[in-house]
Design an enzyme around this catalytic site. Structure first.
Site, PDB file in Angstrom:
ATOM      1  N   GLU A 186      29.333  24.224 -14.995  1.00 28.75           N
ATOM      2  CA  GLU A 186      28.697  23.298 -14.089  1.00 28.75           C
ATOM      3  C   GLU A 186      27.943  24.159 -12.843  1.00 28.75           C
ATOM      4  O   GLU A 186      28.767  24.803 -12.301  1.00 28.75           O
ATOM      5  CB  GLU A 186      29.517  22.422 -13.396  1.00 28.75           C
ATOM      6  CG  GLU A 186      30.297  21.308 -14.351  1.00 28.75           C
ATOM      7  CD  GLU A 186      31.446  20.423 -13.859  1.00 28.75           C
ATOM      8  OE1 GLU A 186      31.687  19.559 -14.242  1.00 28.75           O
ATOM      9  OE2 GLU A 186      31.966  20.913 -12.740  1.00 28.75           O
ATOM     10  N   CYS A 187      27.005  24.006 -12.561  1.00 31.25           N
ATOM     11  CA  CYS A 187      25.994  24.531 -11.542  1.00 31.25           C
ATOM     12  C   CYS A 187      26.260  25.919 -11.357  1.00 31.25           C
ATOM     13  O   CYS A 187      25.902  26.782 -11.872  1.00 31.25           O
ATOM     14  CB  CYS A 187      26.552  23.916 -10.071  1.00 31.25           C
ATOM     15  SG  CYS A 187      25.276  23.725  -8.887  1.00 31.25           S
ATOM     16  N   GLY A 188      27.026  26.502 -10.371  1.00 34.43           N
ATOM     17  CA  GLY A 188      27.343  27.878 -10.158  1.00 34.43           C
ATOM     18  C   GLY A 188      28.012  28.570 -11.438  1.00 34.43           C
ATOM     19  O   GLY A 188      27.813  29.633 -11.868  1.00 34.43           O
TER      20      GLY A 188
ATOM     21  N   SER B 174      25.043  22.921 -17.022  1.00 37.63           N
ATOM     22  CA  SER B 174      23.960  22.585 -16.496  1.00 37.63           C
ATOM     23  C   SER B 174      24.125  22.611 -15.125  1.00 37.63           C
ATOM     24  O   SER B 174      25.091  23.089 -14.593  1.00 37.63           O
ATOM     25  CB  SER B 174      23.831  21.119 -16.830  1.00 37.63           C
ATOM     26  OG  SER B 174      25.004  20.336 -16.329  1.00 37.63           O
TER      27      SER B 174
END
Length: 443
Positions: A333-335, A426
């Site tokens: 997720e993200c990072g 994502s």
């Protein structure tokens, strides 16, 4: 006795432990400083205190944890639903003596109007609200603001006000008079000071030793200028019936990244993962390899601040690539997704080689800021979460899943989920309502 419509969840109306929400008329009023000071002050008094944070924020709960010594729990109606928020509150509040909830933004600011706002959560849980007002540039006008906040919604209980950034004792007297004139209990007037300011709230787990001194200074300030005893005496309306998770532990081996670079995790999601199997934590920064696992979870955080160190840990990257080859599910997720990609370009323009688990490249350059709630539809399956990032894709992602991503107002957004084999990533931060949702998306 209040009930959540369509469920068996119950609230008992019993006089018991103090519980209250620290909210504000607007962001920047100092509610986080006052919350942190109260948490440390209560801890110093030997009180078992449980903190909560309204909304999807990761950063304030990290500060809560360090101030109180206990994990802070998010209460987010958009992501968890009303029943989910009630259950989270009950699970963690029932074992504490005092409960402190920090609001988000202004008291009535929600995803759409006041939906999922601090006021919505306070009414749902029956929690009295302590309003923090920035009084730096006002005197009797505070009476009009308090009158509006206390009368706007008759179902909301305002238990008192704390005036922040007061200039002098004379200023404080005018503010107390303003509160008295509209029948609102003044619980304290906090003076303007630079002694308790955190240099940056975006600290992750990389806390300097000075941060703990700041929490102690905050606590001392609250003890001196806030009537904590009166606050505790007037905020004890009821308690929740204890609720426990009874789902048996599954057999999956689950590895979760958790260190200075990857620290954006919801306790709720970690609890659901533990119901699916045995969870082991590891550090992509400091460990030589990832544990053997059926599922690897790489949450968000600050990989851009540690890009050089992450890139240099070649053995960790190779262990993750080996897990991909053996068929393990890897979810970022993200990072975490940024670390899973081919490269990460930091704000100084330097390109750092990441894991290469996904065919993506990300950059901190350009205008990549994105913020807001997200509703993710994949066929008949619906998930909830949010986005908060300053980075962006360096080029359009490929190998994306067929999902529809909408904001809280129903506007369709371009926020792809990239998949390669059993690897998914994502910019979305997911809040899974049940462990079934995790298996639906990942298996």
């Amino acid at each position: 006795m209040a009930r959540i419509s369509g469920t068996n969840f119950r609230l008992k109306s019993l006089d018991s432990k103090p519980q209250f929400m620290i909210a504000a008329g607007n962001s920047g009023s100092g509610k986080t400083t006052i919350t942190l000071g109260l948490l440390r002050a209560l801890q110093n008094r030997g009180i078992n205190v449980q903190s909560f944070k309204v909304g999807p924020d990761f950063i304030d709960p990290l500060h809560h944890r360090h101030a109180s010594g206990k994990a802070s729990i998010n209460l987010d109606i958009f992501m968890a639903g009303e029943e989910g928020v009630c259950k989270e509150y009950s699970l963690y509040a029932s074992s504490a003596h005092t409960v402190v909830v920090e609001g988000v933004m202004g008291l009535f600011d929600g995803s759409v109007r006041d939906t999922a706002s601090s006021a919505h959560v306070a009414k749902l849980l029956g929690i009295p609200v302590i309003v923090v007002l920035d009084a730096s540039s006002m005197a009797y006008t505070a009476a009009a603001i308090l009158h509006g906040l206390t009368t706007f919604d008759s179902k909301l209980t305002i238990a008192g006000v704390v005036f922040n950034f007061c200039g002098s004792e004379g200023h404080a007297e005018m503010l107390r008079d303003a509160a008295e004139s509209v029948g609102v209990r003044c619980l304290g007037c906090i003076p303007r000071t630079e002694l308790v300011s955190l240099k940056s709230r975006h600290l992750g787990l990389n806390y300097e030793a000075a941060a703990d001194q700041v929490y102690s200074a905050m606590a001392q300030l609250m003890e001196q200028h806030l009537n904590i005893n009166e606050l505790l005496e007037h905020t004890t309306p009821f308690r929740f019936e204890p609720v426990s998770d009874s789902v048996p532990t599954g057999k999956l081996r689950i590895a979760v990244a958790y260190d200075e670079a990857f620290c954006f995790t919801y306790e709720h999601n970690l609890r659901l993962l533990a119901q699916l199997g045995t969870v082991k934590f590891f550090s992509p920064l400091h460990d030589a390899h990832c544990p053997d696992a059926d599922l690897v979870y790489l949450p968000g955080g600050y990989p851009e601040l540690f890009a050089q160190q992450l890139a240099a840990n070649e053995s960790m990257k190779q262990s993750l690539l080996a897990l991909k080859r053996t068929g393990a599910k890897i979810f970022g997720e993200c990072g975490g997704m940024m670390y899973m990609g081919k490269t990460l370009q930091t704000s100084d323009g330097v390109v750092h080689r990441m894991c290469g688990l996904l065919p993506v490249e990300t950059t901190m350059l350009g205008s990549g800021f994105s913020l807001g709630y997200r509703r993710i539809s994949r066929g008949k399956e619906v998930y909830y979460g949010h986005e908060f990032h300053y980075s962006s894709y360096a080029s359009n992602p490929v190998n994306t899943l067929p999902v529809v991503v909408e904001n809280a107002n129903g506007k369709v957004l371009q926020s792809p989920i990239i998949a390669e084999g059993k690897v998914l990533g994502s910019y979305l931060h997911f809040y899974f309502r049940t462990e079934v949702e995790i298996t639906q998306l990942l298996f």
